[in-house]
Design an enzyme around this catalytic site. Structure first.
Site, PDB file in Angstrom:
ATOM      1  N   TRP A  21       0.847  -1.199   0.000  1.00 25.83           N
ATOM      2  CA  TRP A  21       0.000   0.000   0.000  1.00 25.83           C
ATOM      3  C   TRP A  21       0.882   1.249   0.000  1.00 25.83           C
ATOM      4  CZ3 TRP A  21      -3.722   1.363   4.661  1.00 25.83           C
ATOM      5  CH2 TRP A  21      -4.427   2.536   4.364  1.00 25.83           C
ATOM      6  N   TYR A  57      -4.112   1.080  -4.925  1.00 23.36           N
ATOM      7  CA  TYR A  57      -2.905   1.623  -4.297  1.00 23.36           C
ATOM      8  C   TYR A  57      -2.090   2.362  -5.368  1.00 23.36           C
ATOM      9  CZ  TYR A  57      -3.918  -1.794  -0.568  1.00 23.36           C
ATOM     10  OH  TYR A  57      -4.504  -2.544   0.413  1.00 23.36           O
ATOM     11  N   GLN A 190      -9.035 -10.653   4.955  1.00 23.99           N
ATOM     12  CA  GLN A 190      -7.997  -9.675   5.305  1.00 23.99           C
ATOM     13  C   GLN A 190      -8.662  -8.516   6.044  1.00 23.99           C
ATOM     14  OE1 GLN A 190      -5.013  -6.558   3.073  1.00 23.99           O
ATOM     15  NE2 GLN A 190      -5.202  -8.587   2.167  1.00 23.99           N
ATOM     16  N   TYR A 218      -3.960  -6.459   8.315  1.00 23.60           N
ATOM     17  CA  TYR A 218      -3.240  -5.287   7.827  1.00 23.60           C
ATOM     18  C   TYR A 218      -3.167  -4.242   8.930  1.00 23.60           C
ATOM     19  CZ  TYR A 218      -7.816  -3.065   6.521  1.00 23.60           C
ATOM     20  OH  TYR A 218      -9.091  -2.528   6.499  1.00 23.60           O
ATOM     21  N   ALA A 295       6.665  -1.452   3.606  1.00 24.17           N
ATOM     22  CA  ALA A 295       8.033  -0.919   3.635  1.00 24.17           C
ATOM     23  C   ALA A 295       8.213  -0.060   2.404  1.00 24.17           C
ATOM     24  CB  ALA A 295       9.062  -2.036   3.661  1.00 24.17           C
ATOM     25  N   ARG A 296       8.846   1.093   2.593  1.00 24.68           N
ATOM     26  CA  ARG A 296       9.055   1.997   1.462  1.00 24.68           C
ATOM     27  C   ARG A 296      10.496   1.977   0.975  1.00 24.68           C
ATOM     28  NH1 ARG A 296       5.148   7.090   2.708  1.00 24.68           N
ATOM     29  NH2 ARG A 296       5.965   7.718   0.693  1.00 24.68           N
ATOM     30  N   GLN A 300      13.684  -0.723   5.781  1.00 20.74           N
ATOM     31  CA  GLN A 300      12.450  -1.045   6.489  1.00 20.74           C
ATOM     32  C   GLN A 300      12.037  -2.485   6.233  1.00 20.74           C
ATOM     33  OE1 GLN A 300       9.536   1.824   5.216  1.00 20.74           O
ATOM     34  NE2 GLN A 300      10.458   3.522   6.349  1.00 20.74           N
TER      35      GLN A 300
END
Length: 331
Positions: A21, A57, A190, A218, A295-296, A300
């Site tokens: 996301w 997303y 989910q 999530y 994680a971007r 991370q």
């Protein structure tokens, strides 16, 4: 890494799953594509073989990023979990929200899971992902304007065609799960879940345990709140969904940080970060099969995967639960 089969589908996923996301930038203040691809590769190197994404997303960007990462990964060893039913390109179904894309252009998003819409969305997702099948196809949100049996029949057709391996849903209530099961066997639901958001324990968890459905959670780190890095009064950029969120008021952040400070010594004994301890606790809860973690960048991603490097004893889980019980009345 630990792995779990989703029901009896044959789809085996990593219990830490890469949530993309944030990688798509939408509601997270933008993204850097090269960092996101690197994050997926770093996760895979540490055993995170499953990637959860969705068309909405980044209005297709997240799936494109996942597709880019897939080009250099063995497809048969990666599980792609994507979704359908949130449309920004079609004003049909149930209005969901007014939002903006990554370029600041206004959009209206609708919950729509009609038969033809699902078939189109699947083709679009396969194209963006650069693959010919989806391991787990999930309805993103319930659509009150479309009969559930119509939605499930469309997914059943995609399974028959070999374009989808297994079917799941997201944000479904027990009643909606029961209705869907009349038409199609679902392997997963989910839903949001974290130390400070545990409402599914009342009904969804018992139902899924009894009916062999995997729960994929999530926001287990509650949008970063449970990492201990959020400070009271911290400001977020425009378009960040944490702005105005009830768990991010200065009072709520202060309460949560007090809880985290009580369990921080336990994390230190495990040579782990607070976030890793929180993920380990999450996966120790009854019925929770998978934690989706975003994680971007590669750093991370590595931190998230390393949550599986240690175990928690029954006594340690009990200690955390007692701290949480003291927090609950004020939350």
């Amino acid at each position: 890494m630990e792995f779990q089969e989703l029901g009896t589908s044959g789809v085996r996923v990593s219990r830490i799953t890469f949530g993309s996301w944030a990688a798509g930038g939408w509601l997270w203040g933008g993204t850097e594509q090269n960092d996101a691809v690197g994050a997926i590769h770093a996760s895979y190197d540490l055993g995170v073989t499953s990637i959860d994404t969705a068309p909405v997303y980044g209005m297709g960007l997240s799936e494109q990023i996942v597709g880019e990462a897939l080009k250099t990964l063995p497809r048969d060893k990666v599980q792609i979990l994507t979704k359908f039913g949130l449309r920004w390109d079609l004003a049909q179904g149930e209005f969901a929200m007014k939002t903006k894309d990554n370029n600041g252009h206004g959009l209206h998003v609708y919950k729509y899971a009609g038969r033809d819409g699902i078939i189109k969305e699947c083709e679009d997702s396969l194209r963006r992902l650069g693959t010919d099948y989806i391991d787990l196809y999930q309805q993103h949100w319930p659509d009150t304007t479309t009969p559930i049996d119509e939605t499930m029949e469309a997914v059943a057709r995609l399974i028959e065609q070999g374009k989808v391996r297994a079917a799941g849903v997201s944000n479904y209530s027990v009643a909606q799960l029961q209705e869907a099961e009349k038409t199609l066997h679902l392997v997963s639901n989910q839903v949001p879940y974290s130390m400070v958001r545990r409402d599914i324990e009342a009904d969804v968890v018992p139902y899924c345990l009894e009916n062999n459905k995997a729960i994929l959670v999530y926001s287990p780190l509650q949008l970063g709140l449970l990492t201990g890095k959020i400070k009271p009064g911290q400001e977020f950029g425009e378009g960040d969904l944490r702005n105005g969120h009830r768990l991010f008021t200065p009072e709520a952040v202060t309460r949560t940080n007090a809880l985290l400070n009580k369990i921080r010594p336990l994390a230190e004994t495990k040579n782990a970060t607070l976030g890793q301890l929180v993920l380990r606790w999450t996966l120790a809860q009854p019925g929770i099969a998978v934690a989706l973690v975003g994680a971007r960048n590669p750093e991370q991603a590595v931190q998230n995967a390393r949550a599986m490097n240690f175990q928690l004893t029954f006594e340690e889980i009990d200690f955390i639960n007692k701290q949480l019980a003291a927090l609950q009345p004020a939350a």
